[in-house]
Motif scaffolding. Structure first.
Motif, PDB file in Angstrom:
ATOM      1  N   LYS A   1       0.830  -1.211   0.000  1.00  0.00           N
ATOM      2  CA  LYS A   1       0.000   0.000   0.000  1.00  0.00           C
ATOM      3  C   LYS A   1       0.863   1.259   0.000  1.00  0.00           C
ATOM      4  O   LYS A   1       0.631   2.203   0.747  1.00  0.00           O
ATOM      5  N   LYS A   2       1.897   1.247  -0.859  1.00  0.00           N
ATOM      6  CA  LYS A   2       2.811   2.388  -0.954  1.00  0.00           C
ATOM      7  C   LYS A   2       2.963   2.783  -2.420  1.00  0.00           C
ATOM      8  O   LYS A   2       2.840   1.951  -3.314  1.00  0.00           O
ATOM      9  N   ILE A   3       3.256   4.064  -2.605  1.00  0.00           N
ATOM     10  CA  ILE A   3       3.484   4.568  -3.953  1.00  0.00           C
ATOM     11  C   ILE A   3       4.919   4.257  -4.359  1.00  0.00           C
ATOM     12  O   ILE A   3       5.862   4.405  -3.567  1.00  0.00           O
ATOM     13  N   GLY A   4       5.083   3.821  -5.590  1.00  0.00           N
ATOM     14  CA  GLY A   4       6.418   3.474  -6.071  1.00  0.00           C
ATOM     15  C   GLY A   4       7.342   4.678  -6.192  1.00  0.00           C
ATOM     16  O   GLY A   4       6.895   5.820  -6.403  1.00  0.00           O
ATOM     17  N   LEU A   5       8.623   4.433  -6.045  1.00  0.00           N
ATOM     18  CA  LEU A   5       9.645   5.479  -6.081  1.00  0.00           C
ATOM     19  C   LEU A   5      10.464   5.378  -7.366  1.00  0.00           C
ATOM     20  O   LEU A   5      10.439   4.366  -8.069  1.00  0.00           O
ATOM     21  N   ARG A   6      11.201   6.427  -7.630  1.00  0.00           N
ATOM     22  CA  ARG A   6      12.069   6.443  -8.807  1.00  0.00           C
ATOM     23  C   ARG A   6      13.378   5.727  -8.494  1.00  0.00           C
ATOM     24  O   ARG A   6      13.885   5.794  -7.375  1.00  0.00           O
TER      25      ARG A   6
END
Length: 592
Positions: free
Chosen positions: A497-502
Motif C-alpha cells: 500500500k505504498k506509492i512506487g519510487l524512482r
C-alpha cells in the motif's frame, strides 16, 4: 570604506568618529590616507614635503565646505590650517556619526587608572601604533593603542580601542618618544607596517605562448613541427599554411597554399617531412616539405573515398597511408605508388583512427560509440573484436604502445581507458568534461592524459595512479537499501500500500537505490569521477578524504577545441578551434 578610497588596506587604518562632525570628501580622504601611509612607512620627509599649505589650500577648501559649522577645524590638524579662508557652510548639514565606545581593557598594569577615551574626527584616518609598556607583555586581550595624527605625526591621547590588525611597535624605554611613529629605543629595529602578508600559492596552469589568427573558416587540424619553431595547419577555407616564428616573436605564414576542396584532416611525418592532406571530396594529396619550409611540391593524389576524409595516418615503417571517410569506409594504400591495398566497411561514420606498428592492429572509433579492432595484412584485414562502452559517438582515440592502453573520447562527455594489453577487458571511465570530448593526447614520459572538449576545457589526468573500474549498475524492482518498491513494481506497491519510487544508482557500488537512500553527493577520483556524483549513504560514509583527493587538473583554453597536438620534447600543446584561432601552450607547469 576609507581604506578602499585611499588605496590602503583596511588593516593600516583605524577609523573613529566625532559627534557633530561630518565625514570627509573622497579627495581629502585620498590625500590623508596617502600621508598616513608615507609616515607609517618611514617616509616622513616625503610626507612633510606634501604638507605645505599652498598645495593643500584647494583641497582643504573643499574639505571645509563639508564641515557643518564651517568654522571648526577638527583636532589633529596643524595650527597653520586655522588661517585658511572660511567658506559658507552648506545649507543642510549631514547627520553626525555616533561614537561607539569599546569595552574596557581587561589586561593593564596594576594600580594604573584606565586611559581616557580618545575622540577623533571622522574625517581623519588615525594610524594605531601598539606600544607595549616597558616590561609588560606584548600580547593583549584587547589591544591598547596609541593614536597618532597622520598629518603632523603628533601623538594623540592614549585610547582604548578594539583593533583587528594594527601596526605593532617594539617596547620602548622611558627616554624614547612615546606614541610617535618611528619612536623607540636607540638601535631598535623599525616597527613593521602590519601583520605579515602570506603570499598566495602559485597556481600551476598552462602558459599561452602564441595566438595565430588569419583563417577564414574553422581550423580542422594543426601540428607542431618538431625541433623547429613552426606550425602546419589545414582549414575549411581550403588553405594549407606553414607558420614560422619571425624575429619579432610572432608566427607568420611562410607557405600559403590553396587546395581544390576544403581540408578536413592531415598527417605529418617529421623524419621524412611528408605531409598527407585529406580533402572534403575524398581525395588524399601527398607533399614533401622542404627543409627551408618555403615550399612543398606535390608527390601524388589519390581518391580512396567517395566523400569527406575524416581521419588520416601515415605509417613510415610500412609506407602505408591509413584513412577513414564519411562513406563508412576504412582504407589503406601504398604511400609510394598510391595503389589501394585494402578496405573495410564500418557500421557508422568513423571519427577516430589509431594504429599499432608492432602488432599491425588498427583501432577505429565510429559515431555509434563502437570501437573496432582490425588485424592488417599486406592486402587484407581480419576483424579481431569490437567493444562498446560509450552512450554517445566516439569522437577521438589515443593509443599508448608502451602500456598498451587505448583511450577513447566521446560525445557523452566521458573518456574510457581500455586495457588492451592486459587482455582482461578492463575499462576505466573518466568523467571531467561538461561537453563532448573532442581530442586526446598522451604524454608517455609522465603518464598523463590530456583531453580537450567542446567547452574549451583542458583536463590533465594523472594515469600513474591505481584506478578502480566503474561497477556495473544492478537491476532491481525495489530499493536495495530500504526495500521500497519502484514505480513499475505494481505487485509490491499493492501489497505494501505504498506509492512506487524512482530508481537511482550509486556510482560507487552500483546498487539500485531510491532517492532517500542516495541523497548524498561525493567525488570519487580513483573511479574517474572528478565531479560530485550520486552515492548511497553507506558508501558516502565509507569514502575517506584521501579517496576524494583529485587526480586531474582543469584549465580553460577559452575556445572550442576540435584538435590538439602535443610535442613531448618541449612540452608544448597546440590547440585549434572553431573560432578560427590556433593557440600554442606551454604545458610544462602541469605536464611534468
Amino acid at each position: 570604506m576609507l581604506g578602499a578610497v585611499s588605496g590602503l588596506p583596511p588593516r593600516f587604518i583605524v577609523k573613529t568618529a566625532r559627534p557633530g562632525t561630518p565625514r570627509a570628501c573622497p579627495v581629502t580622504s585620498q590625500l590623508i590616507g596617502l600621508l598616513s601611509f608615507l609616515q607609517a612607512s618611514s617616509l616622513s620627509g616625503l610626507a612633510e614635503a606634501l604638507l605645505s599649505p599652498p598645495r593643500l589650500r584647494p583641497l582643504f577648501r573643499e574639505f571645509r565646505r563639508g564641515v557643518a559649522s564651517g568654522k571648526r577645524v577638527p583636532r589633529g590638524f596643524p595650527s597653520s590650517f586655522t588661517t585658511l579662508p572660511e567658506v559658507d557652510p552648506p545649507s543642510r548639514p549631514p547627520a553626525a556619526t555616533p561614537l561607539r565606545q569599546a569595552p574596557p581593557t581587561r589586561l593593564r598594569p596594576s594600580g594604573s587608572p584606565p586611559p581616557p577615551l580618545v575622540v577623533a574626527p571622522a574625517c581623519i584616518p588615525v594610524v594605531a601604533v601598539l606600544v607595549p609598556e616597558a616590561g609588560s607583555a606584548e600580547s593583549f586581550p584587547r589591544e591598547e593603542a596609541r593614536l597618532c595624527s597622520p598629518v603632523s605625526g603628533v601623538p594623540l591621547r592614549s585610547a582604548r580601542v578594539s583593533v583587528s590588525t594594527c601596526v605593532r611597535a617594539p617596547a620602548v624605554s622611558s627616554a624614547g618618544p612615546r606614541g610617535a611613529i618611528g619612536g623607540g629605543a636607540p638601535g631598535a629595529p623599525p616597527p613593521p607596517m602590519a601583520a605579515e602578508i602570506q603570499p598566495k600559492p602559485l597556481t600551476r596552469k598552462p602558459i599561452l605562448l602564441q595566438r595565430m589568427e588569419g583563417s577564414q573558416e574553422v581550423v580542422n587540424m594543426a601540428v607542431i613541427v618538431p625541433k623547429e619553431e613552426g606550425v602546419i595547419s589545414v582549414s575549411e577555407d581550403r588553405t594549407v599554411r606553414v607558420w614560422l616564428k619571425r624575429d619579432s616573436g610572432q608566427y607568420w605564414p611562410s607557405i600559403y597554399h590553396a587546395m581544390p576542396s576544403p581540408c578536413s584532416c592531415m598527417s605529418f611525418n617529421p623524419e621524412t617531412r611528408r605531409l598527407s592532406i585529406g580533402l572534403d571530396n575524398g581525395t588524399i594529396s601527398e607533399f614533401i616539405l622542404h627543409s627551408d619550409f618555403n615550399k612543398f611540391p606535390p608527390v601524388y593524389s589519390s581518391q580512396p573515398h567517395q566523400s569527406r576524409v575524416t581521419m588520416i595516418l601515415f605509417v613510415l615503417e610500412l609506407e602505408w597511408v591509413l584513412s577513414t571517410g564519411q562513406d563508412k569506409q576504412f582504407a589503406w594504400h601504398c604511400s609510394e605508388s598510391g595503389q589501394r591495398l585494402g578496405g573495410y566497411r564500418t557500421s557508422a561514420v568513423a571519427s577516430g583512427l589509431q594504429f599499432d606498428v608492432e602488432t599491425r592492429h588498427v583501432f577505429i572509433g565510429d559515431h555509434s560509440g563502437q570501437v573496432t579492432i582490425l588485424k592488417l595484412e599486406q592486402e587484407n584485414c581480419t576483424l579481431v573484436t569490437t567493444f562498446r562502452g560509450h552512450t554517445g559517438g566516439v569522437t577521438a582515440l589515443c593509443w599508448d604502445p608502451v602500456q598498451r592502453v587505448l583511450f577513447s573520447g566521446s560525445s557523452d562527455h566521458s573518456v574510457i581507458m581500455w586495457d588492451i594489453g592486459g587482455r582482461k577487458g578492463t575499462a576505466i571511465e573518466l568523467q571531467g568534461h561538461n561537453d563532448k570530448v573532442q581530442a586526446l593526447s598522451y604524454a608517455q614520459h609522465t603518464r598523463q592524459l590530456i583531453s580537450c572538449g567542446g567547452d574549451g576545457g583542458i583536463v590533465v589526468w594523472n594515469m600513474d595512479v591505481e584506478r578502480q573500474e566503474t561497477p556495473e549498475w544492478l537491476d532491481s524492482d525495489s530499493c536495495q537499501k530500504c526495500d521500497q518498491p519502484f514505480f513499475w513494481n505494481f505487485k509490491q506497491m499493492w501489497d505494501s500500500k505504498k506509492i512506487g519510487l524512482r530508481q537511482h544508482h550509486c556510482r560507487k557500488c552500483g546498487k539500485a537505490v531510491c532517492g532517500k537512500c542516495s541523497s548524498k553527493r561525493s567525488s570519487i577520483p580513483l573511479m574517474g569521477f572528478e565531479f560530485e556524483v550520486r552515492v548511497c549513504d553507506s558508501c558516502h560514509e565509507a569514502i575517506t578524504d584521501e579517496e576524494r583527493a583529485p587526480t586531474a587538473t582543469f584549465h580553460d583554453s577559452k575556445h572550442n577545441i576540435v584538435h590538439v597536438h602535443f610535442d613531448a620534447t618541449r612540452g608544448w600543446l597546440l590547440t585549434s578551434g572553431t573560432d578560427k584561432v590556433i593557440k600554442l601552450w606551454d604545458m610544462t607547469p602541469v605536464v611534468s
